[in-house]
Scaffold this motif. Structure first.
Motif: not given
Length: 346
Positions: A72, A137, A203, A271
């Motif tokens: 990420d 994200c 995640g 993120d």
């Protein structure tokens, strides 16, 4: 050749991200990538921020697609350099969490992920900015920053150790009071964490915002209220079951922009990358600001629980069994106590 112009594609690879050995990736790319439609280069990063430097160079040279080969952090570095441009983002997920790739239902298998790139279906998506730092994200503060750190480390620590650590630290963490200002006015919340989600998860399929969409023009704001040990295990179960928005300790709303005030400076994350910042935090959504290669077959793919989810579910089942045993023992002790008291009173 069929007369169509070849697309230029750069693969930017972080050799040390995640737990995947990347030694065989260049050969896999060479064997799998459709070289009738792509001219490609593979570049390795050598220092923090290098992925952004390379992606900026690619954008300036008119490269059609830049593929982040890493986790990420690498995805964020590449993506933030190509927002609001004609250059599209591709992802070969090699990190320990792979939040954006999982949200978009991209294959975790690298050969299949390259085959998705071969189909070259590109859509525009939203992204967010927190205190001038782009995120794709999630971003957040409070315990959220700690949680994101631990998700990034879980591949090395092992899933059981990770979940146990989160529970241990969560019980010691002191919630803060936040003032949130948005289109609906000013509200104060005592919160364990506040997360702003463009995509649905941190995640490892740990879903913080089950209803989040990257193309609806809104961020999902998640406010997690303080909780006890029993509630902590249920929150974790809900996160992996994609039902966190139904938990009574969760407040959610959607917005395009908000300002958050807290009592003192502290850590935020974008993120999963933690950074110190001041008491005032500005977060806003940028609509359709990043082009990303999607998986056109994603709707037909089944979401399978990964090893992390299975291990977490096993741990929480054990916690619930222990809770039930303690509850039964407590009832037995209370019953014996009542019998003894009755006999002593005679």
């Amino acid at each position: 050749m069929n007369g169509l112009k070849m697309k230029k594609i750069w693969f930017i690879m972080n050799p040390i991200s995640g737990t995947t050995n990347k030694g065989g990736i260049p050969k896999l790319i060479d064997n799998t990538l459709d070289k009738t439609q792509f001219e490609y280069e593979i570049l390795e990063t050598t220092h923090p921020g290098h992925a952004s430097e390379l992606a900026t160079e690619a954008k300036e040279k008119g490269v059609d697609i830049v593929v982040a080969v890493g986790g990420d952090g690498t995805v964020n570095e590449v993506a933030r350099a190509i927002v609001h441009s004609h250059t599209a983002l591709g992802i070969l997920p090699c990190g320990s969490g792979n939040g954006l790739a999982r949200h978009m239902l991209l294959p975790m298998n690298l050969k299949k992920a390259i085959q998705v790139i071969n189909k070259c279906v590109i859509h525009p998506f939203d992204y967010g900015i927190i205190n001038d730092m782009p995120f794709f994200c999630t971003c957040g503060m409070g315990f959220d920053a700690f949680v994101s750190q631990k998700f990034a480390e879980c591949g090395k620590r092992g899933p059981i150790t990770y979940v146990q650590k989160v529970l241990e630290e969560g019980l010691k963490y002191q919630p803060e009071t936040y003032e949130i200002i948005d289109d609906h006015g000013v509200n104060k919340y005592k919160a364990f964490l506040i997360s702003c989600a463009n995509a649905s998860q941190y995640g490892n399929n740990a879903v913080i915002a089950p209803q989040a969409s990257m193309s609806d023009g809104y961020m999902d704001v998640i406010i997690m209220e303080p909780f006890d040990l029993i509630e902590a295990s249920q929150i974790s179960i809900d996160m992996f079951n994609k039902t966190l928005d139904k938990n009574s300790k969760i407040k959610t709303f959607r917005t395009k922009k908000l300002h958050i005030k807290r009592s003192k400076p502290g850590v935020i994350h974008y993120d999963g990358d933690p950074v110190m910042t001041g008491k005032d935090i500005d977060i806003e959504l940028q609509e359709k600001g990043i082009k990303i290669i999607i998986n056109p077959d994603a709707d037909r793919r089944q979401r399978q629980p990964n090893a992390f989810q299975s291990a977490a579910a096993e741990l929480f089942n054990e916690i619930n069994v222990v809770r039930e045993d303690i509850s039964k023992q407590t009832r037995h002790i209370q019953a014996l106590s009542r019998v003894l008291q009755k006999k002593l009173n005679i």
